[in-house]
Design an enzyme around this catalytic site. Structure first.
Site, PDB file in Angstrom:
ATOM      1  N   CYS A 129      -1.819   3.248  -6.027  1.00 19.57           N
ATOM      2  CA  CYS A 129      -1.091   2.954  -4.795  1.00 19.57           C
ATOM      3  C   CYS A 129      -1.756   3.631  -3.594  1.00 19.57           C
ATOM      4  O   CYS A 129      -1.761   4.860  -3.497  1.00 19.57           O
ATOM      5  CB  CYS A 129       0.346   3.449  -4.961  1.00 19.57           C
ATOM      6  SG  CYS A 129       1.286   3.575  -3.448  1.00 19.57           S
ATOM      7  N   CYS A 152       0.424   6.130  -1.710  1.00 18.36           N
ATOM      8  CA  CYS A 152       0.579   7.415  -2.397  1.00 18.36           C
ATOM      9  C   CYS A 152      -0.633   8.308  -2.138  1.00 18.36           C
ATOM     10  O   CYS A 152      -0.491   9.505  -1.877  1.00 18.36           O
ATOM     11  CB  CYS A 152       0.750   7.211  -3.899  1.00 18.36           C
ATOM     12  SG  CYS A 152       2.280   6.369  -4.363  1.00 18.36           S
TER      13      CYS A 152
END
Length: 132
Positions: A47, A50
């Site tokens: 991600c 993230c």
């Protein structure tokens, strides 16, 4: 003060979360950070949000002069997370929509949260820290 960190995967989440809740009264602030799993092929989260947010969140929490606890909860790989019936998406308490999600946990409930699109914004993390 040092940042106290616990880590959980989907298979260990309930047990680790119970421990986190037991320890919570000892801390000035308690946070839960829901993250995407690390991709073994790249050694980074799958991600990009993230990857962008994690270092900013850690820097802010580690800089706090108070006792702060952080539960890092990994939601799974991309196909697992994308499932609309993912346990944390349908959980009545967390109702996750995206990762990363940073939650301020106080008195056994959510007192604030930053969703995926804002979890990297320093001033918003500061505001969440100042809520406790």
């Amino acid at each position: 003060m040092p940042l106290k960190v616990l880590e959980a995967t989907m298979s260990t989440f309930n047990g680790v979360f119970d421990k986190f809740k037991l320890e919570a009264p000892k801390n000035k602030a308690n946070f839960i950070l829901f993250l995407a799993d690390i991709d073994p092929a790249t050694s980074q989260s799958w991600c990009p949000d993230c990857v962008r947010a994690e270092p900013v969140i850690y820097k802010k929490l580690e800089a706090s002069s108070d006792d702060v606890a952080l539960l890092k909860a990994y939601v799974g790989d991309r196909p697992t997370w994308r499932n609309s019936q993912h346990p944390l998406r349908i959980d009545s308490q967390f109702k996750l929509k995206g990762v990363p999600t940073l939650i301020l946990w106080e008195n056994d409930e959510i007192k604030g949260r930053l969703e995926d699109h804002e979890a990297h914004v320093e001033r918003k993390i500061d505001a969440l820290l100042s809520k406790n």
